[in-house]
Design a protein around this motif. Structure first.
Motif, short mmCIF file in Angstrom:
data_model
loop_
_atom_site.label_atom_id
_atom_site.label_comp_id
_atom_site.label_asym_id
_atom_site.label_seq_id
_atom_site.Cartn_x
_atom_site.Cartn_y
_atom_site.Cartn_z
N ARG A 65 0.85 -1.19 0.00
CA ARG A 65 0.00 0.00 0.00
C ARG A 65 0.89 1.24 0.00
N CYS A 66 0.30 2.36 -0.39
CA CYS A 66 1.01 3.63 -0.42
C CYS A 66 0.87 4.33 0.94
N ALA A 67 2.01 4.72 1.52
CA ALA A 67 2.01 5.37 2.83
C ALA A 67 1.39 6.77 2.79
N ILE A 68 1.33 7.37 1.60
CA ILE A 68 0.79 8.74 1.50
C ILE A 68 -0.50 8.78 0.68
N PHE A 69 -1.13 7.63 0.48
CA PHE A 69 -2.38 7.57 -0.27
C PHE A 69 -3.41 8.49 0.38
N GLY A 70 -4.05 9.32 -0.43
CA GLY A 70 -5.10 10.20 0.07
C GLY A 70 -4.61 11.45 0.78
N THR A 71 -3.31 11.70 0.76
CA THR A 71 -2.78 12.89 1.41
C THR A 71 -2.40 13.93 0.36
N PRO A 72 -2.33 15.18 0.76
CA PRO A 72 -1.94 16.23 -0.21
C PRO A 72 -0.51 16.06 -0.72
N GLU A 73 0.33 15.33 0.02
CA GLU A 73 1.72 15.15 -0.38
C GLU A 73 1.87 14.17 -1.55
N ARG A 74 0.85 13.38 -1.80
CA ARG A 74 0.93 12.38 -2.87
C ARG A 74 1.04 13.09 -4.22
N PRO A 75 2.05 12.71 -5.03
CA PRO A 75 2.24 13.38 -6.33
C PRO A 75 1.04 13.19 -7.25
N ASP A 76 0.81 14.17 -8.10
CA ASP A 76 -0.29 14.11 -9.06
C ASP A 76 -0.21 12.88 -9.95
N VAL A 77 1.01 12.49 -10.35
CA VAL A 77 1.16 11.33 -11.23
C VAL A 77 0.58 10.08 -10.57
N CYS A 78 0.72 9.97 -9.27
CA CYS A 78 0.16 8.82 -8.54
C CYS A 78 -1.35 8.99 -8.34
N ALA A 79 -1.73 10.18 -7.92
CA ALA A 79 -3.15 10.43 -7.65
C ALA A 79 -4.00 10.29 -8.91
N ASN A 80 -3.43 10.63 -10.06
CA ASN A 80 -4.18 10.58 -11.31
C ASN A 80 -4.11 9.22 -12.01
#
Length: 80
Positions: free
Chosen positions: A26-41
């Motif tokens: 799992r991603c440790a920063i999933f759902g946080t503002p720190e997560r890069p756009d490339v991952c979030a998108n």
């Protein structure tokens, strides 16, 4: 080109695990503002992720290898 990731200011190289990847994948920063756009998108699609984790790793490894920059310094012609 790669995007900065918390803990990886220069981004993640192809084939390098993300520093934010937990032991259970799992991603440790999933759902946080720190997560890069490339991952979030990123949207999981069958042609990228396959039908299971093993297929996803194989497909993503192939794509990372295919898009990894080559070391051009060994290709430069030496002039006398």
């Amino acid at each position: 080109m790669t995007s900065p990731i918390p803990g990886m200011p220069n981004g993640k190289a192809a084939g390098e695990p993300c520093i934010q990847l937990l032991d259970d994948y799992r991603c440790a920063i999933f759902g946080t503002p720190e997560r890069p756009d490339v991952c979030a998108n990123f949207t999981a699609e069958d042609y990228i992720c396959g039908d299971n984790r093993d297929e996803a790793i194989n497909i993503l490894s192939f794509l990372e290898d295919a898009t990894r920059p080559i070391n051009t310094s060994s290709l430069k012609r030496k002039y006398r």
